[in-house]
Design a protein around this motif. Sequence first.
Motif, PDB file in Angstrom:
ATOM      1  N   MET A 117       0.753  -1.097   0.064  1.00  0.00           N
ATOM      2  CA  MET A 117      -0.050   0.119  -0.085  1.00  0.00           C
ATOM      3  C   MET A 117       0.990   1.066   0.006  1.00  0.00           C
ATOM      4  SD  MET A 117      -3.239  -0.820  -0.344  1.00  0.00           S
ATOM      5  CE  MET A 117      -3.814   1.120   0.174  1.00  0.00           C
ATOM      6  N   ALA A 118       2.040   1.148   0.754  1.00  0.00           N
ATOM      7  CA  ALA A 118       2.788   2.230   0.677  1.00  0.00           C
ATOM      8  C   ALA A 118       3.653   2.651  -0.652  1.00  0.00           C
ATOM      9  CB  ALA A 118       4.108   2.103   1.721  1.00  0.00           C
ATOM     10  N   HIS A 119       3.703   1.698  -1.564  1.00  0.00           N
ATOM     11  CA  HIS A 119       4.285   1.962  -2.689  1.00  0.00           C
ATOM     12  C   HIS A 119       2.906   2.293  -3.573  1.00  0.00           C
ATOM     13  CE1 HIS A 119       7.185  -1.300  -1.584  1.00  0.00           C
ATOM     14  NE2 HIS A 119       7.936  -0.837  -2.605  1.00  0.00           N
ATOM     15  N   ALA A 120       1.620   1.966  -3.510  1.00  0.00           N
ATOM     16  CA  ALA A 120       0.751   2.631  -4.227  1.00  0.00           C
ATOM     17  C   ALA A 120       0.281   3.785  -3.892  1.00  0.00           C
ATOM     18  CB  ALA A 120      -0.396   1.404  -4.123  1.00  0.00           C
ATOM     19  N   THR A 121       0.791   4.551  -2.860  1.00  0.00           N
ATOM     20  CA  THR A 121       0.482   5.832  -2.384  1.00  0.00           C
ATOM     21  C   THR A 121       1.505   6.790  -2.403  1.00  0.00           C
ATOM     22  OG1 THR A 121       0.777   5.128  -0.151  1.00  0.00           O
ATOM     23  CG2 THR A 121      -1.678   5.093  -1.001  1.00  0.00           C
ATOM     24  N   ASN A 122       2.382   6.538  -1.322  1.00  0.00           N
ATOM     25  CA  ASN A 122       3.577   7.559  -1.376  1.00  0.00           C
ATOM     26  C   ASN A 122       4.774   7.511  -2.295  1.00  0.00           C
ATOM     27  OD1 ASN A 122       2.625   8.560   1.163  1.00  0.00           O
ATOM     28  ND2 ASN A 122       4.633   8.394   2.098  1.00  0.00           N
ATOM     29  N   ASP A 123       5.002   6.247  -2.950  1.00  0.00           N
ATOM     30  CA  ASP A 123       6.058   5.996  -3.866  1.00  0.00           C
ATOM     31  C   ASP A 123       5.510   6.704  -5.277  1.00  0.00           C
ATOM     32  OD1 ASP A 123       8.250   5.203  -2.457  1.00  0.00           O
ATOM     33  OD2 ASP A 123       7.206   3.131  -2.355  1.00  0.00           O
ATOM     34  N   ILE A 124       4.243   6.495  -5.483  1.00  0.00           N
ATOM     35  CA  ILE A 124       3.783   6.773  -6.897  1.00  0.00           C
ATOM     36  C   ILE A 124       3.544   8.407  -6.551  1.00  0.00           C
ATOM     37  CG2 ILE A 124       1.601   7.100  -8.367  1.00  0.00           C
ATOM     38  CD1 ILE A 124       1.438   4.113  -7.771  1.00  0.00           C
ATOM     39  N   ASN A 125       3.209   8.746  -5.427  1.00  0.00           N
ATOM     40  CA  ASN A 125       3.218  10.411  -5.593  1.00  0.00           C
ATOM     41  C   ASN A 125       4.277  11.086  -5.412  1.00  0.00           C
ATOM     42  OD1 ASN A 125       1.418  12.751  -4.547  1.00  0.00           O
ATOM     43  ND2 ASN A 125       2.947  12.875  -2.857  1.00  0.00           N
ATOM     44  N   ALA A 126       5.512  10.531  -5.070  1.00  0.00           N
ATOM     45  CA  ALA A 126       6.872  11.097  -5.028  1.00  0.00           C
ATOM     46  C   ALA A 126       7.388  11.026  -6.805  1.00  0.00           C
ATOM     47  CB  ALA A 126       7.750  10.161  -4.351  1.00  0.00           C
ATOM     48  N   VAL A 127       6.889  10.024  -7.455  1.00  0.00           N
ATOM     49  CA  VAL A 127       7.110  10.008  -8.813  1.00  0.00           C
ATOM     50  C   VAL A 127       6.406  11.175  -9.470  1.00  0.00           C
ATOM     51  CG1 VAL A 127       7.028   8.437 -10.743  1.00  0.00           C
ATOM     52  CG2 VAL A 127       7.822   7.527  -8.907  1.00  0.00           C
ATOM     53  N   ARG A 128       5.246  11.203  -9.086  1.00  0.00           N
ATOM     54  CA  ARG A 128       4.284  12.452  -9.941  1.00  0.00           C
ATOM     55  C   ARG A 128       4.959  13.528  -9.628  1.00  0.00           C
ATOM     56  NH1 ARG A 128       1.207  15.983  -8.231  1.00  0.00           N
ATOM     57  NH2 ARG A 128       1.073  15.311  -5.905  1.00  0.00           N
ATOM     58  N   MET A 129       5.510  14.089  -8.508  1.00  0.00           N
ATOM     59  CA  MET A 129       6.017  15.237  -7.984  1.00  0.00           C
ATOM     60  C   MET A 129       7.466  15.366  -8.972  1.00  0.00           C
ATOM     61  SD  MET A 129       4.437  17.046  -5.704  1.00  0.00           S
ATOM     62  CE  MET A 129       5.502  18.066  -4.945  1.00  0.00           C
ATOM     63  N   ALA A 130       8.066  14.325  -8.936  1.00  0.00           N
ATOM     64  CA  ALA A 130       9.243  14.234  -9.886  1.00  0.00           C
ATOM     65  C   ALA A 130       8.922  14.704 -11.705  1.00  0.00           C
ATOM     66  CB  ALA A 130      10.353  13.071  -9.878  1.00  0.00           C
TER      67      ALA A 130
END
Length: 585
Positions: A117-130
């Motif tokens: 779930m952490a991959h599906a939320t925080n990690d994806i959000n960090a990639v979107r910001m980049a």
Amino acid sequence: MKHFLTLKDFFIKHKWRYIIGIVWLIAVDVLQLILPKILGAFTDDLKNQSITTKSMILYGLSIIAVAFFMFLFRYLWRMYVMGTARFLEYKLRSDLFAHFQKLSTNYYNHHKVGDLMAHATNDINAVRMAAGPGIVMIFDTLVLLSATIFMMVQTISVKLTIIALLPLPFMALLTSHFGKLIHQRFRKAQESFSHLTENVQENISGIRVIKAFVQEQEEIKKFTHANQDYVDKNMELVRIQAIFNPLVQFISGLSFLIVLAYGGILVINRQITLGDFVAFNSYLGLLTWPIMAIGWVINILQRGSASMSRLNEIFATEPEIVDHPQLVDPDLTTIQGEIEFNHLSFTYPGTTKEVLSDINIRIPQGKTLAIVGKTGSGKTTLVNLLVRLYDVSTGMIKIDGRDIKTYPLEVLRQHIGYVPQDNFLFSTTIRENIGFGLNHYTQEQVEKAADDAQVLDNIKDFPAQFDTLLGERGVTLSGGQKQRVSIARALIKNPSILVLDDSLSAVDTKTEEAILKRLHELMKNRTSIIIAHRISTLKEADEIIVLDEGKIVERGTHGHLMELQGHYYDLYQKQLLEEMIANQI
């Protein structure tokens, strides 16, 4: 930034959206360069006392026009660049979810839900910001920095520009060093967040057990420890950012100090005009953002890179159970139901002990095999191999005379109605839970399946009947009701093979007899495998096998096994005694 290479197809597909967005971004930067020249000219006119009411109005209108177009173009680049980053977020989340569906059962034995779930939320959000703010800052910094320096050199003073930019080489060294530190520490912070999410998810799922064993305070302590670790990891990241960003601002402040000193001298010596000096300081003010943005860019890109590397690890994981193109016959679309376990042995991945050893069974089409044995004897493993949740280690499983690996997975599993020990129900209506295995179904089919599973009367007693919403994992139903809804979910598929893995353990004897009577009629035309602990569930089977430590130790009909007076006989006598004691109580 190598971790972003996996997204190259997305960037190629949406390149024009990015290009158009960057064009509007450059237009904003160009307009920003006009304002200092307007202010410089206005200052010189004031100093020379040559300004008029008409010229003041023109200056004012010019500033308003520039501000309006900056507003318009900013809106456009945000829609194109930031909007495309949202498309990337959507794509990543969809791809990740689809990949989760493909991964084999064994993967989930070693990865916790909270971590995924952490991959599906925080990690994806960090990639979107980049992919959004990160790309904006890269081009904004490059364009504004280079264009501003060009204007400073061409329109004001080369010497003053060179002196003002002396601190920049130190900036390059800082960003290189701090970028690596940010990447490492953000990855650790994300891993800590995964652990924290795991802790919360597991506690919420097991809240009834926690309360039953009065372990609330202990679990709070565990959570506090995980929470503190997450804070500590983030504080390590914050410390780096807290040093990095002020250092960038300090360096930009040095540029201002140099310009004020040296520029003032140039004005006094009449080498540049006061208006040029004002314009130069305005340009230097424009440089403050790109210089500060370098820190933000490094921060965002390194965060995105760390998260993308974590996502890439999941995407790189291949499912263990797949259709083998060299083996699978696409023309195999139906299954009659004859099953054969041929010298089957199995060892779970990562272990050395055999769970099943040299299993040989043949179940003719339309016949029923019953399996009994102690906990851990390999009963569930056997049927898990049949539906290819795992692949066999040694030997073969055949259906209709063919290795099950030659069947497309979808065809194999569609023709097997499997009711596992874990009667998982979804947080939706009873109707949708029963019809889960079919893309299209009628109310009549749902009611028939419920009736066959002897749960129809229970459902009709609910106020909303089939529209009753179930709690998480079907918690609002009793154990027996969950088992019967799970059986109905298997029966509605009208499978060629029916597998019941200890699926009647939570129902009373009377209900069990009613279910078995109905199932006996349904099983006449389909092959069935029943795993159970209660002998009463198995008595009518065509063949019964007794498993012990992964081996078949006895086999035959109920009558034959009773005559042997072995494992099966002992188990039957024990259950009779338990029933007698229960009736006396």
